[in-house]
Design an enzyme around this catalytic site. Structure first.
Site, mmCIF file in Angstrom:
data_model
loop_
_atom_site.group_PDB
_atom_site.id
_atom_site.type_symbol
_atom_site.label_atom_id
_atom_site.label_comp_id
_atom_site.label_asym_id
_atom_site.label_seq_id
_atom_site.Cartn_x
_atom_site.Cartn_y
_atom_site.Cartn_z
ATOM 1 N N SER A 107 0.823 -1.206 0.000
ATOM 2 C CA SER A 107 0.000 0.000 0.000
ATOM 3 C C SER A 107 0.858 1.257 0.000
ATOM 4 C CB SER A 107 -0.911 0.008 1.233
ATOM 5 O OG SER A 107 -1.564 1.252 1.379
ATOM 6 N N TYR A 131 -2.012 5.564 -4.553
ATOM 7 C CA TYR A 131 -2.938 6.684 -4.447
ATOM 8 C C TYR A 131 -2.271 7.872 -5.122
ATOM 9 C CZ TYR A 131 -5.856 4.300 -0.951
ATOM 10 O OH TYR A 131 -6.695 3.430 -0.298
ATOM 11 N N THR A 157 -5.673 2.566 -7.322
ATOM 12 C CA THR A 157 -6.964 2.516 -6.642
ATOM 13 C C THR A 157 -7.836 3.668 -7.118
ATOM 14 O OG1 THR A 157 -6.093 1.400 -4.681
ATOM 15 C CG2 THR A 157 -8.108 2.667 -4.396
ATOM 16 N N LYS A 236 -7.799 -0.888 -9.815
ATOM 17 C CA LYS A 236 -8.470 -1.561 -8.699
ATOM 18 C C LYS A 236 -9.672 -0.744 -8.214
ATOM 19 C CE LYS A 236 -7.433 -3.651 -4.186
ATOM 20 N NZ LYS A 236 -8.434 -2.994 -3.319
ATOM 21 N N HIS A 260 -13.223 -2.402 -2.108
ATOM 22 C CA HIS A 260 -12.404 -1.856 -1.019
ATOM 23 C C HIS A 260 -12.744 -2.538 0.310
ATOM 24 C CE1 HIS A 260 -9.660 1.780 -0.852
ATOM 25 N NE2 HIS A 260 -9.620 1.366 0.404
#
Length: 393
Positions: A107, A131, A157, A236, A260
């Protein structure tokens, strides 16, 4: 850990080990948590229809994902701040994944850095979840570091322009403990330390996302990302056929079906319930992955039977990490692998292979005794192996 024989065993023990701040962060969903619960329940609505008297003495679970072999089609989804679970954090999960030759996704908002992951698991297959920050230079720096560190793909994402309302985190005023930080950023910066304090009296994570993450992303930004990196892009957070086709049009290497973990928009579909329409929409033009509610090997089998190339899970590896660090995460992987292997044998299958090479979907939807029936045809031996969706009309 000898007496822990399934994911649920690990989950129950992890719930007793974790402090309230960490537990509520990991297990919570958005709003009434309908989607959070349904992600798991939905798998039970899809029933297996096994075939008998088929040669299954030798089974091969390996497959190819983005051009490289994995030993079995289960990977670790990106979950944030894993050192809340155990001091090893992301390093433990990365090492566990590497030891069994499957994919680990790091992440952006992790408590271990890209460089630390590479040092801990230099030979492991690693992807980086991205992100996009309002300051594009921050994102570009992350991408360059991921490329330099040998990460094989970017997982963009797209379902979080804002973070969902996770009531437990708001009530608990979730913050990251002071000994931890967002390790992918320079110490002392807002990007690194922004979760230490809840500025608005709610969840510090929502404050962080609101302040720093770009909420204005469009499909043009996927084009920007393709021009910015040489890595394949996995998108995603896709839940509709329409968006899946747009992923293909904008050059995605894979569509990642995900809600999510039920943490964004409540009352959206469980991921397995939308998988088939997305596989049809993609029509073999890129790979398809899924996460959300996966908690046993038969769940994995159902996802593969419905056409996905790879299956990911997040929370199960947080529970494994909490209980036993790297060893706990590795045991979760072994449990899921062994359960998938057994399901394959008991349904008459010897191989896990690329579904869009060896499976052709047919649009048979029959209303019969208040059930929906959907199936797949295995071209290699022309045998039909049905997955039956048992939900009232």
């Amino acid at each position: 850990m000898d007496k822990l024989v399934c994911v649920q065993d690990f989950e129950e023990l992890a719930h007793r080990i974790l402090n309230r701040n960490a537990l509520e962060y990991y297990k919570s969903g958005a709003d009434d948590e309908h989607t959070l619960r349904d992600n798991k329940k939905a798998f039970k609505r899809w029933l297996l229809r096994p075939r008998m008297l088929r040669e299954v003495s030798l089974r091969n679970l390996s497959t190819t994902v983005l051009g490289k072999i994995v030993d079995f089609p289960i990977g670790i989804s990106p979950t944030a701040m894993q050192k809340l679970a155990h001091e090893e954090g992301e390093l433990g999960n990365a090492r566990a994944a590497a030891s069994l030759n499957i994919i680990f996704i790091l992440s952006t908002i992790s408590t271990s850095s890209l460089e630390e992951i590479v040092a801990a698991a230099p030979k492991g297959r690693k992807w980086f979840q991205l992100y996009v920050y309002k300051d594009r230079e921050v994102s570009k720096n992350l991408i360059r570091r991921a490329e330099k560190c040998g990460f094989e793909a970017l997982v963009l994402t797209v379902d979080a322009p804002l973070f969902g309302k996770r009531r437990a985190n708001i009530r608990n005023q979730f913050t990251l403990p002071k000994h931890l930080r967002m390790a992918n950023f320079e110490a002392g910066t807002e990007n690194s330390e922004g979760l230490a304090v809840s500025k608005k009296g709610g969840s510090a994570l929502n404050d962080y996302i609101d302040q720093l993450i770009d909420r204005n992303l469009t499909w043009e930004d996927v084009d920007w990302l393709k021009k910015t990196t040489r890595l394949p892009i996995v998108i995603k957070g896709i839940l509709t056929a329409e968006d899946a086709r747009l992923c293909v049009q904008h050059g995605a290497a894979a569509v990642f079906v995900s809600n999510h973990g039920g943490r964004q928009l409540d009352t959206v579909n469980a991921t397995i319930d939308v998988l088939e329409e997305i596989v049809h929409a993609v029509d073999g033009r890129c790979e398809v992955y899924l996460d959300g509610g996966v908690s046993c090997g038969s769940d994995v089998f159902k996802v593969l039977a419905l056409g996905a190339n790879m299956v990911f899970a997040g929370r199960p590896f947080l529970w494994g990490l909490t209980v036993g660090g790297e060893a706990g995460s590795k045991k979760i992987l072994q449990i899921l692998r062994d359960e998938l292997d057994l399901t394959m044998a008991l349904t008459g299958h010897s191989f896990v292979t690329l579904p869009n090479q060896l499976f052709t979907h047919f649009s048979l939807i029959i209303q019969h005794n208040l059930f929906l029936i959907s199936g797949v045809v295995k071209i290699s031996d022309i045998s039909r192996n049905y997955v039956i969706r048992a939900s009232s009309l």
